[in-house]
Design a protein around this motif. Structure first.
Motif, PDB file in Angstrom:
ATOM      1  N   PHE A 185      41.910  44.568   3.046  1.00 35.57           N
ATOM      2  CA  PHE A 185      42.834  45.567   3.582  1.00 35.57           C
ATOM      3  C   PHE A 185      42.202  46.949   3.714  1.00 35.57           C
ATOM      4  O   PHE A 185      42.201  47.554   4.779  1.00 35.57           O
ATOM      5  CB  PHE A 185      44.101  45.633   2.719  1.00 35.57           C
ATOM      6  CG  PHE A 185      45.038  46.730   3.116  1.00 35.57           C
ATOM      7  CD1 PHE A 185      45.758  46.649   4.294  1.00 35.57           C
ATOM      8  CD2 PHE A 185      45.176  47.875   2.341  1.00 35.57           C
ATOM      9  CE1 PHE A 185      46.621  47.661   4.665  1.00 35.57           C
ATOM     10  CE2 PHE A 185      46.037  48.884   2.710  1.00 35.57           C
ATOM     11  CZ  PHE A 185      46.753  48.778   3.877  1.00 35.57           C
TER      12      PHE A 185
ATOM     13  N   PHE B 261      48.704  40.849   2.776  1.00 40.33           N
ATOM     14  CA  PHE B 261      47.752  41.699   3.490  1.00 40.33           C
ATOM     15  C   PHE B 261      47.321  42.890   2.626  1.00 40.33           C
ATOM     16  O   PHE B 261      46.125  43.168   2.483  1.00 40.33           O
ATOM     17  CB  PHE B 261      48.373  42.168   4.799  1.00 40.33           C
ATOM     18  CG  PHE B 261      47.476  43.052   5.622  1.00 40.33           C
ATOM     19  CD1 PHE B 261      46.144  42.732   5.843  1.00 40.33           C
ATOM     20  CD2 PHE B 261      47.980  44.207   6.198  1.00 40.33           C
ATOM     21  CE1 PHE B 261      45.328  43.543   6.610  1.00 40.33           C
ATOM     22  CE2 PHE B 261      47.167  45.022   6.971  1.00 40.33           C
ATOM     23  CZ  PHE B 261      45.849  44.692   7.173  1.00 40.33           C
ATOM     24  N   PHE B 262      48.315  43.570   2.023  1.00 37.78           N
ATOM     25  CA  PHE B 262      47.970  44.754   1.224  1.00 37.78           C
ATOM     26  C   PHE B 262      47.119  44.384   0.016  1.00 37.78           C
ATOM     27  O   PHE B 262      46.281  45.157  -0.424  1.00 37.78           O
ATOM     28  CB  PHE B 262      49.239  45.478   0.736  1.00 37.78           C
ATOM     29  CG  PHE B 262      50.101  45.968   1.855  1.00 37.78           C
ATOM     30  CD1 PHE B 262      49.523  46.401   3.044  1.00 37.78           C
ATOM     31  CD2 PHE B 262      51.478  45.998   1.740  1.00 37.78           C
ATOM     32  CE1 PHE B 262      50.308  46.856   4.088  1.00 37.78           C
ATOM     33  CE2 PHE B 262      52.266  46.451   2.784  1.00 37.78           C
ATOM     34  CZ  PHE B 262      51.684  46.872   3.965  1.00 37.78           C
TER      35      PHE B 262
ATOM     36  N   ILE C 116      50.482  41.589  10.283  1.00 35.21           N
ATOM     37  CA  ILE C 116      49.418  42.599  10.334  1.00 35.21           C
ATOM     38  C   ILE C 116      49.591  43.470  11.579  1.00 35.21           C
ATOM     39  O   ILE C 116      49.479  44.697  11.530  1.00 35.21           O
ATOM     40  CB  ILE C 116      48.032  41.920  10.333  1.00 35.21           C
ATOM     41  CG1 ILE C 116      47.848  41.105   9.062  1.00 35.21           C
ATOM     42  CG2 ILE C 116      46.922  42.950  10.446  1.00 35.21           C
ATOM     43  CD1 ILE C 116      46.671  40.148   9.104  1.00 35.21           C
TER      44      ILE C 116
END
Lengths: 319, 304
Positions: free
Chosen positions: A84, A78-79, A291
């Motif tokens: 993001f 995700f990052f 998330i």
């Protein structure tokens, strides 16, 4: 003497026997509260237990505990994803914009209500201001859609007229999304949010008002020096609650207001979590949960921090 | 009497600057009131206007070409009738369960002599600040067999901690300990005390909480959107969403509806009428309930 020895005795009682004693006396209360406790355990704490799929590669066959542990893989993904920062920025932009308005405006409105002495006038304006609160999100978004429809809607037409044809079709414009989202929320909640301030304002004593009058305070000075201090603790609490949910941009309203054309501004972390987990493809539960976990975890940290700061600075806190 | 005297006093003391200040506040509130009112008014008025006038963008706050065609169409639509029926069912049984569980939680939490009170309260309030989120919740409901079941509209959310705290605070302040002690001496146990004293004495707050819950059920959309997939179980909000439009539509309802509406030109005013029909039950209750709602929020704002 007797008291202190009793106190000692009470303290030396172990926790277990304290509850055992209480259970003998109040067992019926325990029975009453059993159903709500079991209910919260299942419907609030079980999902928290299930959050561990954020650290696993969940598949339905192996179940929560059986699925392979992957550590922070989903969080890293995700990052590192190009989305993001965009989703983070969208979330914060909407949220900060919202706090900047939905905190001061009800305070301002409540102070205005408090100045008004004509009961009938005050009650009617208050009544009107409460009505939007009872509109559901679906209908609110429906209202935004029909009212801002550029061809026929009252507000869409008005905007077009004021801007001399520059602003058309705000519904499909990414730059207008934030404004529509936040201001429709203000329209819906501003009146209802005044109630707790009105409650706090009733605590202004007659003596304070009279003292201010004797000192020759004007009505405006009384607002500044009597009314605002009276609602200060409530103001702090409300700000705490707002800041403490800074990443909680509700997915329901955003999803309802989203369309292909405003997606650049309207995709936020919570909607992204929902879509990743349940909609896109067959849904990647673990990625979606990660998330979502990131979102609520940051929120909790922010809440704890601002609560602590507020305890020190304003001597007011949520708990 | 004293209040009257005071307001007379205040009026007497108003200086010219004060008058200007107070006058400008009145003026501002008129503007704010209009800003809040006009969108609702425009929706109501448009729903009663002729489709032509609405289509041409002529309607503001007075109906043009008064008619009720749109309402006939809304009420003749089978799907909306189905939605209404489902929503009423969910609201009725959901609220019944809500109030039952909330009273069961609130009363023990209001008892000072209940040793487990604080620890259970912490157990409850933690869930206000942290939650598992939508994905684990979805998986849980799937395991419990709640997905695409009518129960998903009734059971989850049965206990709102906020409402429970409001009710508990009311009980703490309005049920004097003496009643409990007297009842205890007469051999009354906690269950009987709850049903014969606490519930009757808490009627005002129970009414408020019932309304809070009922409006929540009436307005709920997202759970139905996520968990329900068979049309026969959809609440009103899902049908409304498909008609009022947006990206996340479900199924083919839009096309069907337009076929039922027959005339394309009525589409606009049908949307307006639909908004009014959905809001009306709640708005009609509002004037009667306003005072109690406000009291409910005020009780809840007492920190505890």
């Amino acid at each position: 003497m007797q008291l202190s020895s009793k106190k000692m005795e009470y303290q030396t009682l172990s926790l277990r026997s304290k509850y055992a004693k209480d259970f003998r006396k109040n067992w019926q209360l325990y029975v009453m509260v059993l159903l709500p406790v079991v209910y919260i355990l299942i419907f609030a704490y079980m999902p928290m237990y299930g959050l561990q799929i954020a650290f696993r590669n969940y598949n339905a066959l192996d179940g929560i505990m059986g699925s392979k542990f992957v550590g922070l893989m989903w969080f890293k993904r995700f990052f590192n994803s190009p989305w993001f920062w965009r989703y983070m920025r969208n979330t914060l932009a909407i949220s900060v914009y919202n706090i900047a308005l939905s905190w001061p405006l009800p305070i301002f409105l409540a102070l205005c209500f408090n100045v008004v002495t004509n009961k009938i006038f005050k009650n009617s304006v208050q009544f009107i201001s409460y009505l939007p609160n009872f509109i559901s999100t679906v209908v609110l978004v429906g209202m935004v859609n029909v009212l801002f429809g550029s061809r026929t809607g009252l507000l869409g037409r008005t905007l077009e007229y004021i801007s001399q044809g520059q602003v058309t079709n705000v519904l499909s414009s990414a730059s207008a999304f934030r404004h529509l989202y936040v201001w429709s929320g203000i329209w819906q909640n501003v009146g209802w949010s005044t109630i707790i301030y009105m409650a706090a304002l009733t605590s202004v004593s007659k003596d304070q008002t009279e003292a201010a009058l004797i000192d020759g305070a004007s009505r405006f000075q009384r607002v500044i020096h009597v009314d605002i201090p009276a609602i200060m603790p409530t103001m702090v609490i409300q700000l705490l609650l707002l800041v403490g949910s800074v990443l909680n941009v509700g997915e329901e309203k955003v999803l309802l207001m989203q369309n292909d054309l405003n997606l650049a501004a309207s995709e936020v972390i919570s909607t992204y979590s929902f879509k990743t987990g349940l909609l896109i493809g067959s849904g990647n539960y673990s990625f979606g949960a990660a998330i979502g976990f990131f979102n609520s975890f940051i929120n909790l940290i922010v809440l704890l921090t601002v609560n602590k700061v507020s305890k020190k600075v304003f001597e007011t806190s949520l708990w | 009497m004293t209040i009257k005297n005071r307001s007379k006093n205040n009026a007497f003391r108003l200086t010219r600057g004060d008058k200007l200040f107070v006058g400008s506040i009145y003026f501002m509130l008129v503007i704010i009131g209009l800003v809040l009112l006009i969108p609702m008014l425009n929706v109501i008025v448009s729903s009663f206007s002729s489709p032509k006038a609405v289509g041409a963008g002529k309607v503001t706050i007075f109906p043009i070409g008064f008619n009720i065609e749109a309402y006939k169409m809304v009420l003749a639509n089978n799907k909306l009738v189905l939605g209404f029926t489902n929503t009423i069912i969910y609201t009725f049984f959901g609220t019944l369960l809500n109030i039952f569980i909330t009273v069961l939680a609130a009363y023990p939490m209001s008892r000072e002599d209940f040793a487990a009170k604080n620890i259970i309260m912490k157990f409850f309030t933690f869930t206000m600040y942290f939650s598992g989120g939508i994905i684990p919740t979805y998986l849980l409901y799937k395991n419990l067999g709640l997905v695409d079941s009518r129960l998903v509209m009734i059971i989850p959310g049965a206990l709102s901690i906020y409402n429970m705290i409001v009710m508990r605070t009311f009980m703490q302040t309005n049920l004097p300990n003496e009643i409990l002690e007297a009842a205890k001496i007469d051999g009354c146990n906690d269950f009987r005390f709850l049903s014969q004293f606490v519930v009757p004495l808490s009627k005002p707050i129970i009414a408020v909480i019932i309304m809070f819950y009922a409006i929540g059920h009436w307005n709920s959309y997202f759970d139905a959107y996520v968990y329900l997939s068979s049309e026969s179980k959809y609440p009103l909000s899902i049908f409304i969403q498909t008609i009022l439009g947006g990206l996340v539509t479900k199924g083919e309802t839009v096309k069907n509806y337009e076929a039922a509406a027959q005339q394309e030109q009525y589409k606009d005013i049908v949307q307006y009428a639909l908004i009014v029909v959905t809001c009306l039950p709640v708005w009609v209750c509002c004037p009667f309930m306003q005072k109690y709602f406000v009291q409910g929020v005020m009780v809840g704002s007492v920190k505890g």
